[in-house]
Design a protein around this motif. Sequence first.
Motif, PDB file in Angstrom:
ATOM      1  N   LYS A 144       0.844  -1.393  -0.078  1.00 28.48           N
ATOM      2  CA  LYS A 144       0.163   0.004   0.047  1.00 28.48           C
ATOM      3  C   LYS A 144       0.826   1.125  -0.050  1.00 28.48           C
ATOM      4  O   LYS A 144       1.896   1.156   0.437  1.00 28.48           O
ATOM      5  CB  LYS A 144      -1.029  -0.100   1.261  1.00 28.48           C
ATOM      6  N   VAL A 145       0.327   2.268  -0.730  1.00 31.01           N
ATOM      7  CA  VAL A 145       1.060   3.601  -0.553  1.00 31.01           C
ATOM      8  C   VAL A 145      -0.019   4.807  -0.236  1.00 31.01           C
ATOM      9  O   VAL A 145      -1.108   4.667  -0.665  1.00 31.01           O
ATOM     10  CB  VAL A 145       1.592   4.054  -2.031  1.00 31.01           C
ATOM     11  N   LEU A 146       0.294   5.459   0.878  1.00 30.60           N
ATOM     12  CA  LEU A 146      -0.445   6.733   1.382  1.00 30.60           C
ATOM     13  C   LEU A 146      -0.212   7.803   0.659  1.00 30.60           C
ATOM     14  O   LEU A 146       0.899   8.185   0.408  1.00 30.60           O
ATOM     15  CB  LEU A 146      -0.205   6.805   2.767  1.00 30.60           C
ATOM     16  N   SER A 147      -1.119   8.597   0.196  1.00 29.90           N
ATOM     17  CA  SER A 147      -0.858   9.802  -0.478  1.00 29.90           C
ATOM     18  C   SER A 147      -1.931  10.806  -0.146  1.00 29.90           C
ATOM     19  O   SER A 147      -3.265  10.256   0.204  1.00 29.90           O
ATOM     20  CB  SER A 147      -1.039   9.579  -1.913  1.00 29.90           C
ATOM     21  N   ALA A 148      -1.826  11.890  -0.217  1.00 31.12           N
ATOM     22  CA  ALA A 148      -2.642  13.029   0.387  1.00 31.12           C
ATOM     23  C   ALA A 148      -3.728  13.481  -0.926  1.00 31.12           C
ATOM     24  O   ALA A 148      -3.211  13.496  -2.133  1.00 31.12           O
ATOM     25  CB  ALA A 148      -1.899  14.424   0.748  1.00 31.12           C
ATOM     26  N   TYR A 152      -0.566  16.268  -6.460  1.00 35.38           N
ATOM     27  CA  TYR A 152      -0.150  15.704  -7.849  1.00 35.38           C
ATOM     28  C   TYR A 152       1.227  15.126  -8.207  1.00 35.38           C
ATOM     29  O   TYR A 152       1.905  15.807  -7.435  1.00 35.38           O
ATOM     30  CB  TYR A 152      -0.170  16.923  -9.021  1.00 35.38           C
ATOM     31  N   HIS A 153       1.160  13.960  -8.560  1.00 30.12           N
ATOM     32  CA  HIS A 153       2.318  13.129  -8.645  1.00 30.12           C
ATOM     33  C   HIS A 153       2.980  12.603 -10.089  1.00 30.12           C
ATOM     34  O   HIS A 153       3.781  11.814 -10.070  1.00 30.12           O
ATOM     35  CB  HIS A 153       2.409  11.913  -7.430  1.00 30.12           C
ATOM     36  N   GLY A 154       2.070  13.042 -11.169  1.00 25.08           N
ATOM     37  CA  GLY A 154       2.405  12.674 -12.265  1.00 25.08           C
ATOM     38  C   GLY A 154       1.386  11.952 -13.003  1.00 25.08           C
ATOM     39  O   GLY A 154       0.248  11.611 -12.826  1.00 25.08           O
ATOM     40  N   GLY A 155       1.493  11.624 -14.393  1.00 30.00           N
ATOM     41  CA  GLY A 155       0.557  11.305 -15.388  1.00 30.00           C
ATOM     42  C   GLY A 155       0.666   9.863 -15.813  1.00 30.00           C
ATOM     43  O   GLY A 155      -0.282   9.190 -16.543  1.00 30.00           O
ATOM     44  N   THR A 156       1.452   9.186 -15.353  1.00 32.41           N
ATOM     45  CA  THR A 156       1.603   7.630 -15.709  1.00 32.41           C
ATOM     46  C   THR A 156       0.728   6.848 -14.872  1.00 32.41           C
ATOM     47  O   THR A 156       0.133   7.426 -13.863  1.00 32.41           O
ATOM     48  CB  THR A 156       2.938   7.229 -15.532  1.00 32.41           C
ATOM     49  N   HIS A 157       0.559   5.592 -15.109  1.00 33.01           N
ATOM     50  CA  HIS A 157      -0.660   4.855 -14.512  1.00 33.01           C
ATOM     51  C   HIS A 157      -0.565   4.830 -12.774  1.00 33.01           C
ATOM     52  O   HIS A 157      -1.553   5.504 -12.398  1.00 33.01           O
ATOM     53  CB  HIS A 157      -0.497   3.463 -15.068  1.00 33.01           C
ATOM     54  N   LEU A 158       0.467   4.473 -12.337  1.00 34.06           N
ATOM     55  CA  LEU A 158       0.528   4.680 -10.746  1.00 34.06           C
ATOM     56  C   LEU A 158       0.786   6.033 -10.456  1.00 34.06           C
ATOM     57  O   LEU A 158      -0.142   6.141  -9.257  1.00 34.06           O
ATOM     58  CB  LEU A 158       1.772   3.550 -10.203  1.00 34.06           C
ATOM     59  N   ALA A 159       1.430   6.712 -10.922  1.00 35.75           N
ATOM     60  CA  ALA A 159       1.412   8.213 -10.419  1.00 35.75           C
ATOM     61  C   ALA A 159       0.216   8.997 -10.326  1.00 35.75           C
ATOM     62  O   ALA A 159       0.168   9.846  -9.472  1.00 35.75           O
ATOM     63  CB  ALA A 159       2.595   8.718 -11.161  1.00 35.75           C
ATOM     64  N   VAL A 160      -0.531   8.595 -11.246  1.00 37.30           N
ATOM     65  CA  VAL A 160      -1.987   9.440 -11.561  1.00 37.30           C
ATOM     66  C   VAL A 160      -2.885   8.753 -10.781  1.00 37.30           C
ATOM     67  O   VAL A 160      -3.724   9.536 -10.052  1.00 37.30           O
ATOM     68  CB  VAL A 160      -2.138   9.475 -13.024  1.00 37.30           C
ATOM     69  N   ASN A 161      -2.435   7.736 -10.253  1.00 37.09           N
ATOM     70  CA  ASN A 161      -3.522   6.987  -9.038  1.00 37.09           C
ATOM     71  C   ASN A 161      -2.890   7.538  -7.788  1.00 37.09           C
ATOM     72  O   ASN A 161      -3.842   7.691  -6.902  1.00 37.09           O
ATOM     73  CB  ASN A 161      -3.523   5.380  -9.045  1.00 37.09           C
ATOM     74  N   ILE A 162      -1.689   7.485  -7.453  1.00 33.04           N
ATOM     75  CA  ILE A 162      -1.221   8.312  -6.427  1.00 33.04           C
ATOM     76  C   ILE A 162      -1.717   9.659  -6.240  1.00 33.04           C
ATOM     77  O   ILE A 162      -1.807  10.404  -5.146  1.00 33.04           O
ATOM     78  CB  ILE A 162       0.381   8.378  -6.353  1.00 33.04           C
ATOM     79  N   THR A 163      -1.786  10.219  -7.507  1.00 32.26           N
ATOM     80  CA  THR A 163      -2.372  11.669  -7.495  1.00 32.26           C
ATOM     81  C   THR A 163      -3.685  11.821  -6.481  1.00 32.26           C
ATOM     82  O   THR A 163      -4.407  11.072  -6.624  1.00 32.26           O
ATOM     83  CB  THR A 163      -2.308  12.241  -8.876  1.00 32.26           C
ATOM     84  N   SER A 226       6.304  18.035  -0.501  1.00 28.55           N
ATOM     85  CA  SER A 226       6.917  18.958   0.686  1.00 28.55           C
ATOM     86  C   SER A 226       6.081  20.245   0.559  1.00 28.55           C
ATOM     87  O   SER A 226       5.644  20.848   1.701  1.00 28.55           O
ATOM     88  CB  SER A 226       8.440  19.097   0.423  1.00 28.55           C
ATOM     89  N   ILE A 227       6.019  20.785  -0.616  1.00 30.23           N
ATOM     90  CA  ILE A 227       4.960  22.009  -0.680  1.00 30.23           C
ATOM     91  C   ILE A 227       4.179  21.526  -1.878  1.00 30.23           C
ATOM     92  O   ILE A 227       4.798  21.271  -2.969  1.00 30.23           O
ATOM     93  CB  ILE A 227       5.654  23.299  -0.918  1.00 30.23           C
ATOM     94  N   PRO A 228       2.926  21.266  -1.901  1.00 28.04           N
ATOM     95  CA  PRO A 228       1.956  21.089  -3.051  1.00 28.04           C
ATOM     96  C   PRO A 228       2.122  22.030  -3.972  1.00 28.04           C
ATOM     97  O   PRO A 228       2.149  23.151  -3.718  1.00 28.04           O
ATOM     98  CB  PRO A 228       0.476  20.762  -2.368  1.00 28.04           C
ATOM     99  N   GLY A 229       2.299  21.585  -5.332  1.00 26.69           N
ATOM    100  CA  GLY A 229       2.465  22.598  -6.387  1.00 26.69           C
ATOM    101  C   GLY A 229       1.188  23.067  -7.067  1.00 26.69           C
ATOM    102  O   GLY A 229       0.369  23.932  -6.552  1.00 26.69           O
ATOM    103  N   THR A 230       0.620  21.993  -8.082  1.00 25.61           N
ATOM    104  CA  THR A 230      -0.472  22.540  -8.895  1.00 25.61           C
ATOM    105  C   THR A 230      -1.790  22.591  -7.937  1.00 25.61           C
ATOM    106  O   THR A 230      -2.691  22.966  -8.233  1.00 25.61           O
ATOM    107  CB  THR A 230      -0.643  21.673 -10.093  1.00 25.61           C
ATOM    108  N   ALA A 231      -1.383  21.890  -6.646  1.00 26.38           N
ATOM    109  CA  ALA A 231      -2.531  21.644  -5.911  1.00 26.38           C
ATOM    110  C   ALA A 231      -2.826  22.687  -5.015  1.00 26.38           C
ATOM    111  O   ALA A 231      -3.871  22.796  -4.427  1.00 26.38           O
ATOM    112  CB  ALA A 231      -2.507  20.335  -4.968  1.00 26.38           C
ATOM    113  N   GLY A 232      -1.891  23.781  -4.952  1.00 25.24           N
ATOM    114  CA  GLY A 232      -2.460  25.031  -4.341  1.00 25.24           C
ATOM    115  C   GLY A 232      -1.239  25.736  -3.562  1.00 25.24           C
ATOM    116  O   GLY A 232      -1.463  26.613  -3.015  1.00 25.24           O
ATOM    117  N   ILE A 233      -0.084  25.067  -3.699  1.00 27.30           N
ATOM    118  CA  ILE A 233       1.047  25.982  -2.977  1.00 27.30           C
ATOM    119  C   ILE A 233       0.481  26.253  -1.643  1.00 27.30           C
ATOM    120  O   ILE A 233       0.996  27.392  -1.055  1.00 27.30           O
ATOM    121  CB  ILE A 233       1.703  27.056  -3.617  1.00 27.30           C
TER     122      ILE A 233
END
Length: 455
Positions: A144-148, A152-163, A226-233
């Motif tokens: 399992k991976v925990l993510s907030a 945003y973590h990327g557009g590839t399959h796993l990264a976009v699901n982590i997003t 560490s500081i969210p980017g496109t999600a709102g800084i």
Amino acid sequence: MSEQMTEEITGEQIAAGKRAYELDREHVFHSWQAQGPFTPMTVLKAEGSYVWDGEGRKLIDLSSQLVNTNIGHQHPKVIAAIQEQAGKLATIAPQHVNDARSEAARLVAKHTPGELNKIFFTNGGADAVEHAVRMARLHTGKHKVLSAYRSYHGGTHLAVNITGDPRRFASDHATDGVVHFFPAYPYRSYFNSTTPEEETQRALKHLEDTILLQGPGTIAALILESIPGTAGIYLPPPGYLEGVRELTKKHGIVYIADEVMAGFGRSGKWFAVDHAGVVPDLLTFAKGVNSGYVPLGGVAISPEIFETFRERVYPGGLTYSGHPLACAAAVATITAMEDEGMVENAKRLGEEIIGPRLAQFAAEHPSVGEVRGTGVFWAIELVKNRDTREPLAAYGGSSPQMNQVVAAAKSAGLLPFANFNRLHVVPAMNIEDDVLIEALDRLEQALAVADTFVQ
């Protein structure tokens, strides 16, 4: 021709740009777009903190493109390094040593926190995230991976699901082992907090509750911008990152710091985790490592995780890992950042110019709900009502009102960065003071449009 037409752009360049636009619309499939109604802007030229559009208009780039041209466009030292490297060794397979990659790895490791001294190079941020998670899963034997949320973590399959933002919805089938939690976000607190201290305490309790209810023995990693980017800084409140680090240690979870956007000086320090003195187990980077001149990303790896793969094969790689042109650009970029004091300058720009001016915006414009940021990494939240905090555009989309604000910024001669109900102020770290001041003057014209929508 527009009054902003400059003598630096020729009729031949404009004609070539029109041809490029025709070919683009005929053949190019764009990312994150419905293809039919999309009318992309043509760029004829870029230099420093300026770009010239298809009509020859000179715009101040307040977006740093996708917040990656950290040292501006066409820095001569980086361009020269790419040209020199192309003449010496344009490409080589990743199993072979080359001096550009070796030096790039040394320079990255020089600035990463703690002992994150082993560097795995990727083509960008999304695959850096994919590999960091793979390393964590193999290191721990857990999945399992925990993510907030609001990440945003990327557009590839796993990264976009982590997003944790709506861009994952179309791909999220809840089958990739990702568990989302609520972040610490004081302005729009999910915990009804009234102070930063309350937000930290309540957000950390929520995170530990999530860990316990999911089962610590099932969780391989926690990934957090560490500081969210496109999600709102939205900056972590005091003590939050330190608390996250302690929880991951307590429960045997690999802590992955996503520094793809916040890293390499944008926050006014080399990495955003440095503000909290936190050392993660893995750190992902891209974008600013070479100002986006050639695609490059990577993972900085702790000694403990490196040891897992000292005798055990790491089952991952890519043809262009540590590509010589990309690494030569990274060497030149990092060296220029050091020699020209760009990280320190980013800190100064935030403290002396951007922060005070945005505070003035918040005081004088009723459409501004909140301003926040550090270094050259800032956001302006636009609202219809300060008391209710109703956003000018709904979460996950835009609005006619927000579109008018963005159009006003462009008409004023800016290339802005907008997401949902926010305008981001994310110039290059070496933008000239007078250009930045002029850009903020122009941005205020757009805020005057936003004020007309206040209820």
